[in-house]
Design a protein around this motif. Structure first.
Motif, PDB file in Angstrom:
ATOM      1  N   ARG A   1       0.843  -1.192   0.000  1.00 62.16           N
ATOM      2  CA  ARG A   1       0.000   0.000   0.000  1.00 62.16           C
ATOM      3  C   ARG A   1       0.884   1.249   0.000  1.00 62.16           C
ATOM      4  O   ARG A   1       2.035   1.212   0.437  1.00 62.16           O
ATOM      5  N   ASP A   2       0.319   2.348  -0.491  1.00 59.68           N
ATOM      6  CA  ASP A   2       1.011   3.627  -0.441  1.00 59.68           C
ATOM      7  C   ASP A   2       0.675   4.315   0.878  1.00 59.68           C
ATOM      8  O   ASP A   2      -0.493   4.360   1.291  1.00 59.68           O
ATOM      9  N   VAL A   3       1.722   4.838   1.536  1.00 60.64           N
ATOM     10  CA  VAL A   3       1.529   5.482   2.832  1.00 60.64           C
ATOM     11  C   VAL A   3       2.295   6.799   2.861  1.00 60.64           C
ATOM     12  O   VAL A   3       3.270   6.987   2.130  1.00 60.64           O
ATOM     13  N   ASP A   4       1.839   7.676   3.728  1.00 62.62           N
ATOM     14  CA  ASP A   4       2.547   8.926   4.015  1.00 62.62           C
ATOM     15  C   ASP A   4       3.161   8.790   5.405  1.00 62.62           C
ATOM     16  O   ASP A   4       2.450   8.899   6.414  1.00 62.62           O
ATOM     17  N   PRO A   5       4.454   8.525   5.506  1.00 58.69           N
ATOM     18  CA  PRO A   5       5.095   8.296   6.809  1.00 58.69           C
ATOM     19  C   PRO A   5       5.012   9.521   7.712  1.00 58.69           C
ATOM     20  O   PRO A   5       5.090  10.659   7.240  1.00 58.69           O
ATOM     21  N   TYR A   6       4.900   9.265   9.012  1.00 58.71           N
ATOM     22  CA  TYR A   6       4.798  10.378   9.959  1.00 58.71           C
ATOM     23  C   TYR A   6       5.766  10.224  11.139  1.00 58.71           C
ATOM     24  O   TYR A   6       6.641  11.041  11.343  1.00 58.71           O
ATOM     25  N   ARG A   7       5.625   9.159  11.927  1.00 60.49           N
ATOM     26  CA  ARG A   7       6.453   9.018  13.119  1.00 60.49           C
ATOM     27  C   ARG A   7       6.748   7.546  13.423  1.00 60.49           C
ATOM     28  O   ARG A   7       6.024   6.641  12.995  1.00 60.49           O
ATOM     29  N   LEU A   8       7.824   7.336  14.192  1.00 63.48           N
ATOM     30  CA  LEU A   8       8.113   6.046  14.815  1.00 63.48           C
ATOM     31  C   LEU A   8       7.851   6.184  16.307  1.00 63.48           C
ATOM     32  O   LEU A   8       8.266   7.172  16.916  1.00 63.48           O
ATOM     33  N   VAL A   9       7.171   5.219  16.891  1.00 60.76           N
ATOM     34  CA  VAL A   9       6.837   5.262  18.315  1.00 60.76           C
ATOM     35  C   VAL A   9       7.323   3.982  18.965  1.00 60.76           C
ATOM     36  O   VAL A   9       7.065   2.876  18.460  1.00 60.76           O
ATOM     37  N   HIS A  10       8.027   4.112  20.077  1.00 60.99           N
ATOM     38  CA  HIS A  10       8.468   2.938  20.837  1.00 60.99           C
ATOM     39  C   HIS A  10       7.546   2.767  22.039  1.00 60.99           C
ATOM     40  O   HIS A  10       7.405   3.673  22.857  1.00 60.99           O
ATOM     41  N   ALA A  11       6.888   1.623  22.129  1.00 61.79           N
ATOM     42  CA  ALA A  11       5.946   1.360  23.213  1.00 61.79           C
ATOM     43  C   ALA A  11       5.941  -0.129  23.522  1.00 61.79           C
ATOM     44  O   ALA A  11       5.874  -0.959  22.614  1.00 61.79           O
ATOM     45  N   GLU A  12       6.009  -0.428  24.824  1.00 65.77           N
ATOM     46  CA  GLU A  12       5.932  -1.816  25.272  1.00 65.77           C
ATOM     47  C   GLU A  12       6.960  -2.700  24.549  1.00 65.77           C
ATOM     48  O   GLU A  12       6.644  -3.778  24.055  1.00 65.77           O
TER      49      GLU A  12
END
Length: 347
Positions: A170-181
């Motif tokens: 799929r085509d996506v517009d990247p925004y952020r990386l989040v580190h959780a758990e």
């Protein structure tokens, strides 16, 4: 004769090499006049380097910690050591939910000389990161690719495999990386569905830039989006409860990997929880052993009341009480095949 900028870099390296230098010693090492040394020291101070000096013929110059971060000069071994340290911090999430280590590693790799970058690549190929039993293995190179895509503001083609093993492109517009758990999540806008989505970084197979620049309009809070996705995304049934306690206490009782929290005044918290069915959710709520109010749906409220009534009747008759679902989840099979409390978001 070396350029002024190269001379300044050489001077910084000398000042950092030992506690103190006299002006004459620096002049000899750099093969310049003492007047040039004094002029270069003044320039370094303008750039933010905290260079102290002692007056008199035997006085010297020394470098101390400054009020802001000036340019940092590293030799080959130091640069490699810093890169390796930031790589491990990014993989382990040792710095918590922020992306400081990953962002710094990205910047450093962009300016590393080829000889050091090649050594870093060799180490990436030979190092093995041993995760916990429930922690996915993510190559450092993949995290860097995702971080680069977020920085560029450029549409990308995402090859992804969801929790059921289905492969999609799929085509996506990247925004952020989040580190959780102990996991990394890639937050991006799905172009076809026109929705903001979270993707488990360890399930990303490929991310190919398209060269098309995009402007993100009204992006979401990435941490909140990931929290809601982890807590409720994969489950067929969702319940909303109210806890008579502040949000910090509610988070200790129900972790963010299980519920999505929002304050309801200073002394109460609303929590959205996902589960396989009403009985599973009722068992988990009962195991919390705390006052709570099921706001919705009615089927979960009735299931919880039945459990409480059964528990009362068993104890009133002297029989053994029923077993409540433990906070960590249940191994009881569900229609979806998703164990309660397990994160399978990013479908």
């Amino acid at each position: 004769m070396i350029s002024a900028s190269a001379r300044l870099l050489r001077l910084v390296a000398l000042l950092a090499a030992r506690p103190s230098w006299t002006c004459g010693e620096l002049a000899d090492r750099m093969a310049v006049a003492e007047r040039t040394v004094r002029r270069d020291i003044a320039k370094l101070r303008e750039l933010g380097y905290a260079v102290e000096s002692d007056p008199g013929p035997w006085g010297g110059y020394r470098l101390r910690a400054g009020a802001r971060v000036p340019p940092l000069i590293l030799d080959d071994e130091e640069a490699l050591a810093v890169a390796v340290g930031m790589r491990e911090a990014a993989l382990s999430g040792a710095l918590g939910g922020n992306q400081a280590a990953l962002s710094a590693l990205l910047k450093l790799r962009q300016v590393l000389p080829r000889r050091i970058a090649e050594r870093m690549g060799e180490m990436d190929a030979t190092f093995v990161h041993t995760p916990r039993s429930d922690e996915p293995q993510i190559p450092a190179g993949l995290l860097l690719e995702l971080a680069t895509a977020c920085r560029r503001g450029e549409r990308a083609r995402l090859s992804y495999r969801d929790w059921e093993g289905r492969a999609t492109v799929r085509d996506v517009d990247p925004y952020r990386l989040v580190h959780a758990e102990r996991r990394w999540y890639f937050v991006a806008r799905d172009v076809t569905q026109a929705q903001w989505r979270t993707f488990r970084a360890d399930r990303v197979e490929r991310l190919q830039p398209t060269g098309q620049l995009v402007e993100l309009i009204d992006p979401p809070d990435p941490a909140l989006l990931v929290s809601r996705s982890v807590a409720t995304g994969p489950y067929p049934l969702h319940a909303t409860i109210r806890l008579p306690m502040p949000m910090d206490r509610a988070l200790r009782l129900i972790p963010s990997s299980v519920g999505a929290h929002r304050p309801d005044g200073p002394d109460a918290t609303i929590v959205d929880i996902g589960g396989p069915d009403a009985e599973g959710l009722a068992g988990y709520l009962l195991s919390l052993a705390t006052p709570l109010h099921v706001l919705s749906p009615e089927v979960v409220r009735q299931a919880l009341l039945r459990r409480i009534q059964e528990l009362f009747e068993h104890n009133a008759n002297g029989q053994l009480p029923i077993e409540a679902t433990p906070p960590g989840g249940t191994t009881r099979p569900s229609e979806t095949g998703i164990p309660f409390g397990q994160s399978l978001e990013g479908q």
